[in-house]
Scaffold this active site. Structure first.
Site, PDB file in Angstrom:
ATOM      1  N   THR A   1      41.422  34.118  41.114  1.00 57.42           N
ATOM      2  CA  THR A   1      41.642  35.466  40.595  1.00 57.42           C
ATOM      3  C   THR A   1      42.943  36.041  41.147  1.00 57.42           C
ATOM      4  O   THR A   1      43.501  35.522  42.116  1.00 57.42           O
ATOM      5  CB  THR A   1      40.494  36.425  40.976  1.00 57.42           C
ATOM      6  OG1 THR A   1      40.427  36.531  42.404  1.00 57.42           O
ATOM      7  CG2 THR A   1      39.166  35.947  40.434  1.00 57.42           C
ATOM      8  N   GLU A   2      43.377  37.114  40.514  1.00 55.05           N
ATOM      9  CA  GLU A   2      44.545  37.821  41.046  1.00 55.05           C
ATOM     10  C   GLU A   2      44.166  38.446  42.386  1.00 55.05           C
ATOM     11  O   GLU A   2      42.986  38.657  42.677  1.00 55.05           O
ATOM     12  CB  GLU A   2      45.022  38.896  40.075  1.00 55.05           C
ATOM     13  CG  GLU A   2      44.073  40.070  39.907  1.00 55.05           C
ATOM     14  CD  GLU A   2      44.629  41.163  39.014  1.00 55.05           C
ATOM     15  OE1 GLU A   2      45.730  41.682  39.306  1.00 55.05           O
ATOM     16  OE2 GLU A   2      43.954  41.517  38.027  1.00 55.05           O
TER      17      GLU A   2
ATOM     18  N   CYS B   1      44.926  41.758  45.011  1.00 55.09           N
ATOM     19  CA  CYS B   1      45.507  43.102  45.082  1.00 55.09           C
ATOM     20  C   CYS B   1      46.186  43.299  46.439  1.00 55.09           C
ATOM     21  O   CYS B   1      45.644  42.892  47.478  1.00 55.09           O
ATOM     22  CB  CYS B   1      44.439  44.170  44.853  1.00 55.09           C
ATOM     23  SG  CYS B   1      43.852  44.237  43.145  1.00 55.09           S
TER      24      CYS B   1
ATOM     25  N   ASP C   1      34.963  40.773  42.214  1.00 56.00           N
ATOM     26  CA  ASP C   1      33.733  40.085  42.602  1.00 56.00           C
ATOM     27  C   ASP C   1      32.750  39.996  41.436  1.00 56.00           C
ATOM     28  O   ASP C   1      31.563  40.254  41.564  1.00 56.00           O
ATOM     29  CB  ASP C   1      33.076  40.790  43.785  1.00 56.00           C
ATOM     30  CG  ASP C   1      32.316  39.800  44.668  1.00 56.00           C
ATOM     31  OD1 ASP C   1      32.384  38.591  44.387  1.00 56.00           O
ATOM     32  OD2 ASP C   1      31.647  40.230  45.612  1.00 56.00           O
TER      33      ASP C   1
END
Length: 291
Positions: free
Chosen positions: A106-107, A109, A173
């Site tokens: 996933t990306e 942050c 999540d």
């Protein structure tokens, strides 16, 4: 020109400890976060030259249950098709049968999760908190209106992430989210006790459980206190939740408008507004639309 797959399993500063089957993503040993069944590591996308989050779910007792493994994999794969600015982007997913893990990329942050960010920055205006809350709701609205409907089931401030430089908030999540069919009802327990709606414990619920959890998120954002921190066991939290006893933290909310908004989210399932309805609530009136 050599392919990424043929490149050696290291970079100039730190070696990868694992690489995905395509050879595109590499994992470092540095943990971003961990839970009961999942660990999140720093990683790197060699193709795009960006940092990523490598999520690793240990299947454990499910590893021998092929039906359950396929279900988990298909749920995560569906999440790959999602596209919303307030939902963490999923890039890839695969099963490592040898290590009994489900992996997905996933990306990441820049400022981590909202819980830690809020602890770090105590002096935050109500205006800023409302902007964060509205972005979470936009993400929930997208999930709940998706076909099929997607229920997060474990929404809390530790899996809401923020790019602090622009005030952008994203729900993450989602790997173990419940994807709900036509009956709109899910039948398994998954969540963080302090944020779980009463009906979640009964294993008979709808997407409205996310609205309850969202209300608890707003409470934590305002008070910088995890709900039900007065309880020293899950059993005590459970008892209070199913009897409708509010967390003591709610008494610390002095603004009547904020308290009323939180109470709307914590109402009985049929009385809770949807994400779409909450976005139209006067609570968000006169809010600049910068994000």
């Amino acid at each position: 020109m050599s392919s990424i797959k043929s490149d050696p399993l290291y970079n100039d500063t730190e070696p990868f400890v694992e690489i995905d089957p395509s050879g595109r993503f590499g994992r470092y040993n540095d943990l971003l976060g961990s839970g009961a069944v999942k660990k999140v590591y720093w990683g790197f996308d060699q193709e795009e030259g960006i940092e990523i989050a490598w999520n690793q779910v240990h299947l454990g007792k499910f590893s021998g249950d092929e039906r359950m493994v396929k279900r988990l994999q298909s749920e995560v794969c569906l999440l790959r098709s999602l596209g919303h600015k307030n939902i963490i982007t999923l890039y890839a997913v695969w099963l490592n049968r040898k290590n009994h893990t489900l992996n997905f990329i996933t990306e990441v942050c820049t400022s981590g999760n909202l819980r830690e960010y809020r602890k770090k920055y105590k002096n935050v205006s109500l205006m800023a908190l409302k902007k964060w809350a509205r972005q979470i709701l936009r993400g929930l609205e997208y999930l709940h209106k998706h076909e099929p409907c997607i229920i997060h089931r474990d929404l809390n401030c530790s899996n809401v992430f923020i790019n602090g430089n622009v005030g952008e908030v994203k729900i993450g999540d989602l790997g173990l989210a419940a994807i709900v069919g036509r009956d709109h009802i899910a039948h398994s327990i998954l969540g963080t006790p302090e944020f779980m709606a009463p009906e979640l414990y009964e294993e008979d619920y709808t997407e409205m459980v996310d609205i309850y959890s969202f209300g608890m998120c707003v409470l934590e954002m305002v008070t910088v206190e995890i709900p039900y921190s007065e309880c020293d066991s899950v059993a005590k939290i459970y008892k209070r939740v199913i009897h409708g006893i509010r967390p003591l933290a709610l008494r610390k909310v002095k603004d009547p408008e904020v308290q009323a908004f939180i109470e709307k989210c914590l109402a009985k399932p049929r009385e809770r507004p949807s994400a779409s309805e909450l976005l139209k609530d006067p609570f968000f009136d006169n809010l600049e639309d910068l994000v």
